[in-house]
Design a protein around this motif. Structure first.
Motif, PDB file in Angstrom:
ATOM      1  N   LEU A  91     -52.199  63.516 -33.087  1.00  0.00           N
ATOM      2  CA  LEU A  91     -51.101  62.562 -33.166  1.00  0.00           C
ATOM      3  C   LEU A  91     -50.750  61.986 -31.799  1.00  0.00           C
ATOM      4  O   LEU A  91     -50.459  60.789 -31.662  1.00  0.00           O
ATOM      5  CB  LEU A  91     -49.872  63.240 -33.778  1.00  0.00           C
ATOM      6  N   THR A  92     -50.764  62.827 -30.777  1.00  0.00           N
ATOM      7  CA  THR A  92     -50.408  62.382 -29.429  1.00  0.00           C
ATOM      8  C   THR A  92     -51.459  61.437 -28.864  1.00  0.00           C
ATOM      9  O   THR A  92     -51.130  60.406 -28.254  1.00  0.00           O
ATOM     10  CB  THR A  92     -50.212  63.600 -28.505  1.00  0.00           C
ATOM     11  N   ALA A  93     -52.712  61.758 -29.070  1.00  0.00           N
ATOM     12  CA  ALA A  93     -53.791  60.887 -28.596  1.00  0.00           C
ATOM     13  C   ALA A  93     -53.720  59.526 -29.275  1.00  0.00           C
ATOM     14  O   ALA A  93     -53.948  58.485 -28.643  1.00  0.00           O
ATOM     15  CB  ALA A  93     -55.145  61.544 -28.859  1.00  0.00           C
ATOM     16  N   HIS A  94     -53.397  59.532 -30.551  1.00  0.00           N
ATOM     17  CA  HIS A  94     -53.299  58.265 -31.295  1.00  0.00           C
ATOM     18  C   HIS A  94     -52.183  57.394 -30.727  1.00  0.00           C
ATOM     19  O   HIS A  94     -52.368  56.185 -30.509  1.00  0.00           O
ATOM     20  CB  HIS A  94     -53.045  58.571 -32.766  1.00  0.00           C
ATOM     21  N   ALA A  95     -51.035  57.997 -30.455  1.00  0.00           N
ATOM     22  CA  ALA A  95     -49.911  57.240 -29.897  1.00  0.00           C
ATOM     23  C   ALA A  95     -50.234  56.714 -28.499  1.00  0.00           C
ATOM     24  O   ALA A  95     -49.877  55.578 -28.152  1.00  0.00           O
ATOM     25  CB  ALA A  95     -48.666  58.115 -29.859  1.00  0.00           C
ATOM     26  N   ALA A  96     -50.889  57.538 -27.697  1.00  0.00           N
ATOM     27  CA  ALA A  96     -51.254  57.100 -26.342  1.00  0.00           C
ATOM     28  C   ALA A  96     -52.248  55.947 -26.400  1.00  0.00           C
ATOM     29  O   ALA A  96     -52.167  54.995 -25.608  1.00  0.00           O
ATOM     30  CB  ALA A  96     -51.831  58.268 -25.556  1.00  0.00           C
ATOM     31  N   LYS A  97     -53.194  56.017 -27.318  1.00  0.00           N
ATOM     32  CA  LYS A  97     -54.190  54.948 -27.462  1.00  0.00           C
ATOM     33  C   LYS A  97     -53.527  53.630 -27.815  1.00  0.00           C
ATOM     34  O   LYS A  97     -53.966  52.557 -27.373  1.00  0.00           O
ATOM     35  CB  LYS A  97     -55.203  55.340 -28.539  1.00  0.00           C
ATOM     36  N   LEU A  98     -52.444  53.705 -28.590  1.00  0.00           N
ATOM     37  CA  LEU A  98     -51.713  52.501 -28.984  1.00  0.00           C
ATOM     38  C   LEU A  98     -50.745  52.034 -27.903  1.00  0.00           C
ATOM     39  O   LEU A  98     -50.076  51.020 -28.069  1.00  0.00           O
ATOM     40  CB  LEU A  98     -50.961  52.759 -30.287  1.00  0.00           C
ATOM     41  N   ASN A  99     -50.665  52.792 -26.804  1.00  0.00           N
ATOM     42  CA  ASN A  99     -49.814  52.446 -25.658  1.00  0.00           C
ATOM     43  C   ASN A  99     -48.327  52.458 -26.021  1.00  0.00           C
ATOM     44  O   ASN A  99     -47.554  51.607 -25.557  1.00  0.00           O
ATOM     45  CB  ASN A  99     -50.194  51.089 -25.064  1.00  0.00           C
ATOM     46  N   CYS A 100     -47.934  53.451 -26.828  1.00  0.00           N
ATOM     47  CA  CYS A 100     -46.515  53.606 -27.146  1.00  0.00           C
ATOM     48  C   CYS A 100     -45.730  53.959 -25.888  1.00  0.00           C
ATOM     49  O   CYS A 100     -46.280  54.478 -24.913  1.00  0.00           O
ATOM     50  CB  CYS A 100     -46.327  54.703 -28.191  1.00  0.00           C
ATOM     51  N   TYR A 101     -44.446  53.689 -25.922  1.00  0.00           N
ATOM     52  CA  TYR A 101     -43.571  53.987 -24.785  1.00  0.00           C
ATOM     53  C   TYR A 101     -43.703  55.443 -24.364  1.00  0.00           C
ATOM     54  O   TYR A 101     -43.688  55.781 -23.182  1.00  0.00           O
ATOM     55  CB  TYR A 101     -42.122  53.674 -25.161  1.00  0.00           C
ATOM     56  N   GLY A 102     -43.832  56.302 -25.339  1.00  0.00           N
ATOM     57  CA  GLY A 102     -43.997  57.726 -25.079  1.00  0.00           C
ATOM     58  C   GLY A 102     -44.126  58.451 -26.395  1.00  0.00           C
ATOM     59  O   GLY A 102     -44.216  57.822 -27.460  1.00  0.00           O
ATOM     60  N   VAL A 103     -44.154  59.771 -26.335  1.00  0.00           N
ATOM     61  CA  VAL A 103     -44.147  60.595 -27.545  1.00  0.00           C
ATOM     62  C   VAL A 103     -43.035  61.621 -27.409  1.00  0.00           C
ATOM     63  O   VAL A 103     -42.721  62.079 -26.313  1.00  0.00           O
ATOM     64  CB  VAL A 103     -45.497  61.297 -27.789  1.00  0.00           C
ATOM     65  N   LEU A 104     -42.447  61.950 -28.552  1.00  0.00           N
ATOM     66  CA  LEU A 104     -41.384  62.953 -28.601  1.00  0.00           C
ATOM     67  C   LEU A 104     -41.983  64.199 -29.238  1.00  0.00           C
ATOM     68  O   LEU A 104     -42.371  64.178 -30.410  1.00  0.00           O
ATOM     69  CB  LEU A 104     -40.218  62.411 -29.425  1.00  0.00           C
ATOM     70  N   MET A 105     -42.064  65.295 -28.457  1.00  0.00           N
ATOM     71  CA  MET A 105     -42.845  66.445 -28.888  1.00  0.00           C
ATOM     72  C   MET A 105     -42.005  67.694 -29.124  1.00  0.00           C
ATOM     73  O   MET A 105     -41.496  68.314 -28.184  1.00  0.00           O
ATOM     74  CB  MET A 105     -43.939  66.773 -27.866  1.00  0.00           C
ATOM     75  N   LEU A 106     -41.864  68.034 -30.401  1.00  0.00           N
ATOM     76  CA  LEU A 106     -41.330  69.349 -30.754  1.00  0.00           C
ATOM     77  C   LEU A 106     -42.234  70.439 -30.183  1.00  0.00           C
ATOM     78  O   LEU A 106     -43.451  70.242 -30.063  1.00  0.00           O
ATOM     79  CB  LEU A 106     -41.305  69.519 -32.270  1.00  0.00           C
ATOM     80  N   PRO A 107     -41.682  71.599 -29.891  1.00  0.00           N
ATOM     81  CA  PRO A 107     -42.542  72.751 -29.608  1.00  0.00           C
ATOM     82  C   PRO A 107     -43.158  73.231 -30.916  1.00  0.00           C
ATOM     83  O   PRO A 107     -42.668  72.887 -32.003  1.00  0.00           O
ATOM     84  CB  PRO A 107     -41.563  73.782 -29.043  1.00  0.00           C
TER      85      PRO A 107
END
Length: 326
Positions: A91-107
């Protein structure tokens, strides 16, 4: 630690479902555009998005749809935390590839009494596996749901190891002393309280804004408070957004938000939630709307989002129709 940013409000966007409980993607995108038009960013797949009731494929496809629909990726802060490390990486790689502002990551949740060493390794593994200079991670501290707190020592360690990647946190603990300590201990870190009611205390200490459930229903009021902070009228603006927040949080938040949006968009289908959640009862919903009406509450132009109200004569019926699945 030094980051430049403007104060922002993000809404953990509520997710509309069809009667079949499939995601209503066009309705979701339309609501996202309305939020942006009111001045909010989009923390899609947050707690109030029912994120943990969505599959990985649904989250990926929905994010793709928003980008293809013309949503600026810089407005997007998708939730990408997951129990399974490979899921979080995907999920994080997908968001980064789309150049999102950032990701919000639960532990990673479910396992409790996790050490800081284990949590550090989890976040580090995600960051290293994604391997993108575009990745910006915002930690998500909500221990009352996850059972896994994010300690100040862990924040310090992650920022030291990944100063350009780990750039902020959402504090949903409800513990003002924790938020206050973070603001004092980590100047320049983007710290977002989870309630607009805390802004009058948090903004003077350098808060980056808020990521608030009730930004789904009052994005414009919160955005105005943030943008005009320090000008005459602060107290009145703060009092108003705090009062609306107080009314909404008296009921189960997800069901309450969906009930309000259904009412003001004249679209009862918005009330639908995925099991195991349940819709707000008719009596509770009526009381909620009455309390908001007493505050002269409105959602500007929200009725234009209605998927069912095609003619003026249809509006009353659309607003009062039973929601599929309720």
């Amino acid at each position: 630690m030094s980051h430049t940013y403007e104060r922002r409000v993000f809404a953990p966007v509520i997710t509309p479902f069809k009667g079949s409980l499939a995601i209503d993607t066009p309705r979701f995108a339309a609501f996202c555009r309305w939020l942006i038009g009111q001045g909010a960013g989009l923390a899609v797949f947050g707690t109030n998005s029912e994120a943990n009731s969505l599959s990985l494929a649904e989250r990926r496809e929905l994010l793709d749809y928003l980008i293809q629909d013309g949503i600026d990726p810089f407005r997007l802060l998708p939730g990408t935390g997951a129990c399974a490390l490979p899921d979080a990486i995907e999920l994080t790689a997908h968001a980064a590839k789309l150049n999102c502002y950032g990701v919000l990551m639960l532990p990673p949740f479910y396992y409790t009494s996790i050490s800081d060493d284990g949590l550090f390794r989890y976040y580090a593994e995600v960051i290293e596996a994604v391997g993108s200079s575009r990745l910006r991670v915002f930690l998500y501290h909500i221990p009352q749901f996850t059972g896994v707190p994010i300690s100040h020592a862990l924040i310090e360690r992650l920022v030291a190891a990944y100063p350009r990647t780990v750039v902020g946190i959402k504090d949903s603990s409800g513990d003002w002393s924790n938020t206050e300590t973070m603001l004092q201990r980590f100047p320049g870190f983007q710290i977002f309280p989870a309630s607009e009611a805390l802004l009058e205390r948090a903004l003077p200490l350098g808060a980056a804004g808020c990521i608030s459930a009730t930004a789904n229903i009052q994005p414009g009021g919160i955005a105005t408070l943030l943008h005009e902070w320090g000008t005459p009228g602060d107290a009145g603006r703060q009092a108003r957004v705090s009062a609306i927040r107080a009314v909404a949080q008296r009921q189960p938040m997800i069901a309450a938000l969906k009930h309000v949006v259904a009412h003001f968009t004249l679209d009862a289908a918005w009330r639908t939630v995925r099991p195991p959640l349940t819709c707000l009862g008719d009596a509770e919903g009526a009381a909620l709307i009455a309390q908001l009406t007493a505050l002269d509450f409105s959602m500007p132009a929200a009725e234009r989002l209605s998927a069912v109200c095609r003619q003026p004569r249809d509006c009353a019926a659309a607003a009062s129709a039973p929601a599929p699945g309720c």
